[in-house]
Design a protein around this motif. Structure first.
Motif, PDB file in Angstrom:
ATOM      1  N   TRP A   1       2.101  11.663  -2.213  1.00 39.42           N
ATOM      2  CA  TRP A   1       2.035  13.016  -2.791  1.00 39.42           C
ATOM      3  C   TRP A   1       1.101  13.040  -4.002  1.00 39.42           C
ATOM      4  O   TRP A   1       1.533  13.170  -5.135  1.00 39.42           O
ATOM      5  N   LEU A   2      -0.183  12.926  -3.725  1.00 36.95           N
ATOM      6  CA  LEU A   2      -1.148  12.744  -4.814  1.00 36.95           C
ATOM      7  C   LEU A   2      -1.490  14.016  -5.578  1.00 36.95           C
ATOM      8  O   LEU A   2      -2.217  13.960  -6.550  1.00 36.95           O
ATOM      9  N   SER A   3      -0.944  15.141  -5.168  1.00 39.04           N
ATOM     10  CA  SER A   3      -1.128  16.341  -6.001  1.00 39.04           C
ATOM     11  C   SER A   3      -0.328  16.189  -7.279  1.00 39.04           C
ATOM     12  O   SER A   3      -0.615  16.842  -8.274  1.00 39.04           O
ATOM     13  N   ILE A   4       0.725  15.350  -7.226  1.00 40.08           N
ATOM     14  CA  ILE A   4       1.585  15.278  -8.417  1.00 40.08           C
ATOM     15  C   ILE A   4       1.653  13.897  -9.074  1.00 40.08           C
ATOM     16  O   ILE A   4       2.216  13.773 -10.148  1.00 40.08           O
ATOM     17  N   HIS A   5       1.141  12.858  -8.433  1.00 34.22           N
ATOM     18  CA  HIS A   5       1.155  11.547  -9.113  1.00 34.22           C
ATOM     19  C   HIS A   5       0.008  10.673  -8.586  1.00 34.22           C
ATOM     20  O   HIS A   5      -0.458  10.873  -7.464  1.00 34.22           O
ATOM     21  N   PRO A   6      -0.418   9.681  -9.389  1.00 35.78           N
ATOM     22  CA  PRO A   6      -1.501   8.802  -8.927  1.00 35.78           C
ATOM     23  C   PRO A   6      -1.045   7.921  -7.760  1.00 35.78           C
ATOM     24  O   PRO A   6       0.160   7.740  -7.555  1.00 35.78           O
ATOM     25  N   ALA A   7      -2.004   7.377  -7.046  1.00 35.60           N
ATOM     26  CA  ALA A   7      -1.685   6.531  -5.886  1.00 35.60           C
ATOM     27  C   ALA A   7      -1.065   5.212  -6.333  1.00 35.60           C
ATOM     28  O   ALA A   7      -1.368   4.695  -7.407  1.00 35.60           O
ATOM     29  N   LEU A   8      -0.215   4.665  -5.484  1.00 36.35           N
ATOM     30  CA  LEU A   8       0.354   3.334  -5.751  1.00 36.35           C
ATOM     31  C   LEU A   8      -0.742   2.284  -5.592  1.00 36.35           C
ATOM     32  O   LEU A   8      -1.687   2.485  -4.819  1.00 36.35           O
ATOM     33  N   SER A   9      -0.580   1.152  -6.268  1.00 33.56           N
ATOM     34  CA  SER A   9      -1.557   0.071  -6.094  1.00 33.56           C
ATOM     35  C   SER A   9      -1.390  -0.505  -4.688  1.00 33.56           C
ATOM     36  O   SER A   9      -0.314  -0.383  -4.076  1.00 33.56           O
ATOM     37  N   ALA A  10      -2.453  -1.151  -4.198  1.00 25.97           N
ATOM     38  CA  ALA A  10      -2.400  -1.747  -2.850  1.00 25.97           C
ATOM     39  C   ALA A  10      -1.276  -2.787  -2.787  1.00 25.97           C
ATOM     40  O   ALA A  10      -0.580  -2.906  -1.767  1.00 25.97           O
ATOM     41  N   GLU A  11      -1.073  -3.480  -3.901  1.00 27.73           N
ATOM     42  CA  GLU A  11      -0.043  -4.530  -3.930  1.00 27.73           C
ATOM     43  C   GLU A  11       1.353  -3.917  -3.756  1.00 27.73           C
ATOM     44  O   GLU A  11       2.162  -4.403  -2.954  1.00 27.73           O
ATOM     45  N   SER A  12       1.636  -2.831  -4.495  1.00 29.27           N
ATOM     46  CA  SER A  12       2.944  -2.169  -4.368  1.00 29.27           C
ATOM     47  C   SER A  12       3.121  -1.614  -2.958  1.00 29.27           C
ATOM     48  O   SER A  12       4.197  -1.742  -2.361  1.00 29.27           O
ATOM     49  N   ALA A  13       2.059  -0.998  -2.441  1.00 27.50           N
ATOM     50  CA  ALA A  13       2.145  -0.402  -1.096  1.00 27.50           C
ATOM     51  C   ALA A  13       2.446  -1.490  -0.051  1.00 27.50           C
ATOM     52  O   ALA A  13       3.304  -1.305   0.824  1.00 27.50           O
ATOM     53  N   ASN A  14       1.788  -2.623  -0.185  1.00 28.45           N
ATOM     54  CA  ASN A  14       2.015  -3.719   0.781  1.00 28.45           C
ATOM     55  C   ASN A  14       3.441  -4.246   0.707  1.00 28.45           C
ATOM     56  O   ASN A  14       4.063  -4.541   1.721  1.00 28.45           O
ATOM     57  N   TYR A  15       3.948  -4.345  -0.521  1.00 30.91           N
ATOM     58  CA  TYR A  15       5.324  -4.831  -0.721  1.00 30.91           C
ATOM     59  C   TYR A  15       6.309  -3.891  -0.009  1.00 30.91           C
ATOM     60  O   TYR A  15       7.224  -4.321   0.694  1.00 30.91           O
ATOM     61  N   ILE A  16       6.092  -2.574  -0.223  1.00 26.30           N
ATOM     62  CA  ILE A  16       6.981  -1.572   0.377  1.00 26.30           C
ATOM     63  C   ILE A  16       6.869  -1.629   1.910  1.00 26.30           C
ATOM     64  O   ILE A  16       7.875  -1.582   2.641  1.00 26.30           O
ATOM     65  N   PHE A  17       5.648  -1.751   2.386  1.00 29.14           N
ATOM     66  CA  PHE A  17       5.409  -1.837   3.838  1.00 29.14           C
ATOM     67  C   PHE A  17       6.226  -2.960   4.460  1.00 29.14           C
ATOM     68  O   PHE A  17       6.899  -2.789   5.466  1.00 29.14           O
ATOM     69  N   HIS A  18       6.117  -4.122   3.844  1.00 32.28           N
ATOM     70  CA  HIS A  18       6.781  -5.304   4.372  1.00 32.28           C
ATOM     71  C   HIS A  18       8.294  -5.064   4.444  1.00 32.28           C
ATOM     72  O   HIS A  18       8.951  -5.332   5.458  1.00 32.28           O
ATOM     73  N   SER A  19       8.834  -4.498   3.355  1.00 35.90           N
ATOM     74  CA  SER A  19      10.271  -4.272   3.288  1.00 35.90           C
ATOM     75  C   SER A  19      10.710  -3.235   4.337  1.00 35.90           C
ATOM     76  O   SER A  19      11.754  -3.389   4.988  1.00 35.90           O
ATOM     77  N   MET A  20       9.927  -2.182   4.526  1.00 38.48           N
ATOM     78  CA  MET A  20      10.313  -1.139   5.489  1.00 38.48           C
ATOM     79  C   MET A  20      10.172  -1.615   6.943  1.00 38.48           C
ATOM     80  O   MET A  20      10.923  -1.198   7.813  1.00 38.48           O
ATOM     81  N   GLN A  21       9.225  -2.491   7.168  1.00 42.27           N
ATOM     82  CA  GLN A  21       9.091  -3.039   8.542  1.00 42.27           C
ATOM     83  C   GLN A  21      10.367  -3.824   8.889  1.00 42.27           C
ATOM     84  O   GLN A  21      10.897  -3.733   9.993  1.00 42.27           O
ATOM     85  N   GLN A  22      10.869  -4.566   7.881  1.00 39.61           N
ATOM     86  CA  GLN A  22      12.116  -5.319   8.109  1.00 39.61           C
ATOM     87  C   GLN A  22      13.291  -4.369   8.328  1.00 39.61           C
ATOM     88  O   GLN A  22      14.172  -4.621   9.150  1.00 39.61           O
ATOM     89  N   LYS A  23      13.269  -3.252   7.597  1.00 44.13           N
ATOM     90  CA  LYS A  23      14.362  -2.275   7.739  1.00 44.13           C
ATOM     91  C   LYS A  23      14.367  -1.688   9.159  1.00 44.13           C
ATOM     92  O   LYS A  23      15.420  -1.513   9.766  1.00 44.13           O
ATOM     93  N   VAL A  24      13.179  -1.401   9.681  1.00 45.54           N
ATOM     94  CA  VAL A  24      13.093  -0.885  11.059  1.00 45.54           C
ATOM     95  C   VAL A  24      13.710  -1.903  12.018  1.00 45.54           C
ATOM     96  O   VAL A  24      14.537  -1.562  12.870  1.00 45.54           O
ATOM     97  N   GLN A  25      13.328  -3.163  11.847  1.00 42.65           N
ATOM     98  CA  GLN A  25      13.835  -4.215  12.747  1.00 42.65           C
ATOM     99  C   GLN A  25      15.366  -4.289  12.668  1.00 42.65           C
ATOM    100  O   GLN A  25      16.055  -4.363  13.688  1.00 42.65           O
ATOM    101  N   ARG A  26      15.890  -4.226  11.434  1.00 43.38           N
ATOM    102  CA  ARG A  26      17.343  -4.312  11.234  1.00 43.38           C
ATOM    103  C   ARG A  26      18.066  -3.174  11.938  1.00 43.38           C
ATOM    104  O   ARG A  26      19.036  -3.379  12.660  1.00 43.38           O
TER     105      ARG A  26
END
Ligand code: FMN
Length: 338
Positions: free
Chosen positions: A137-162
């Motif tokens: 939602w970049l109309s209201i906040h700056p973009a997340l860093s690539a590092e944070s985005a990757n961390y979240i990605f990894h965690s959510m992929q595991q959540k899908v599997q679970r």
């Protein structure tokens, strides 16, 4: 064990998060030896004519916009034929990373409204799950860093599997019910956003002088909400602020008019003040004031946006508006789903 013979995944995605979650689900399902099909709902012209096997499990994945599914997803659910299938509803929300924690987004009425629509058509609810993906939602906040985005990605992929494991083992997958109280508390805002807020946001986009008129924003808009006039993109009220255009413009030329928001709100308050003696009855309650404020704001947006569109063809005016747009500055960045 869930007895579904296949999983059909319907998704809507602006910047790719929900599509990614849909693909992870397909992958996890295939690993179980169950067929999976992924369908972008914007390619379905008439949901009512979909032929869905009665023993197919359905999964709907879409972002949350203003504490609700966006109108395109609600329209899709509303137009589905009657059915008896088991449906799992999933949303992607604004995840942020603080230390090692991923802060959850807010679903609001996302599941309540869609569940009612589905149940009224005869479907059964098989689960409600939220995935906190990197916020776009970049109309209201700056973009997340690539590092944070990757961390979240990894965690959510595991959540899908679970949750895929749980679902196909026949266990309950309703983790989103834990958020019920906060979702109910935010529901008035969700209704306000759905009725009015989204129209205001849709008109906050414009193309800066960096626009090369390549036409990609218009071509790739999932809702065909961008029209081009004299080579410049123009956002119509069909826009659902999914952020695809802003986040994928190769020139980063699409901006949000933050400076003009301030002027617009100021003008709305001024008009409210001028109208008070004439419409005193409406000012007695908070609801009356809010309704009036919203009506004036939207009327101003409808009148001023076409004027702004003409004015920004002047390079100096365009540059002045751009300097008042936070999205223009380097630190703000853009969100690109990997
Ligand atoms: C206009 C808009 C409104 C949003 N509203 C919410 C919200 O109410 N709650 C939330 O948790 N996230 C919200 N978000 C964040 C998105 O739901 C989230 O980043 C999502 O993963 C984007 O999915 P997509 O890449 O598939 O479009 C919003 C994003 C946009 C652009």
């Amino acid at each position: 064990m869930n007895t579904a013979r296949d999983l059909i995944i319907y998704y809507f995605s602006g910047t790719g998060n929900s599509k990614q979650v849909a693909l992870w689900w397909a992958e996890a399902t295939l690993k179980k030896g169950i067929a999976a099909r992924v369908v972008d709902i914007t390619t379905v012209t008439n949901p009512n004519s979909l032929e869905i096997n009665s023993d197919s499990l359905m999964l709907i994945v879409s972002p949350t916009h203003g504490f609700n599914y966006p109108p395109v997803t609600i329209r899709f659910i509303r137009r589905l034929p009657r059915g008896k299938n088991l449906v799992v509803l999933a949303n992607t929300r604004a995840g942020l990373k603080i230390g090692r924690f991923i802060t959850p987004g807010l679903s609001g009425i996302t599941f309540m409204l869609s569940a009612i629509l589905l149940l009224s058509k005869g479907y059964k609810l098989g689960g409600l799950i939220s995935f906190d993906m990197p916020s776009n939602w970049l109309s209201i906040h700056p973009a997340l860093s690539a590092e944070s985005a990757n961390y979240i990605f990894h965690s959510m992929q595991q959540k899908v599997q679970r949750y895929a494991d749980k679902l196909f083992d026949g266990q309950s997958v309703f983790p989103a019910l834990r958020d019920l109280i906060q979702d109910l508390l935010i529901s008035p805002v969700a209704i306000g956003y759905y009725l009015a807020g989204r129209f205001f946001l849709a008109k906050s986009f414009y193309a800066s002088n960096a626009c090369t008129s390549c036409g990609l924003c218009e071509k790739n808009c999932p809702l065909h909400a961008i029209k081009k006039s004299r080579k410049r993109p123009y956002w119509t009220f069909r826009c659902e602020s999914c952020m695809k255009c802003m986040n994928s413009c190769p020139q980063e030329a699409i901006q949000t008019t933050h400076g003009l928001w301030v002027l617009l709100f100021g003008l709305t308050f001024l008009i409210m003040g001028l109208l008070q003696p004439i419409l005193a009855d409406y000012y007695r309650t908070f609801a009356g004031k809010l309704a009036l404020f919203t009506l004036i704001l939207l009327a101003l947006v409808a009148i001023l946006y076409p004027i702004q569109y003409v004015l920004i063809k002047n390079r100096r005016i365009n540059a002045a508006i751009t300097y008042m747009s936070l999205t223009f500055y380097k630190f703000w960045g853009r969100y690109r789903c990997k």
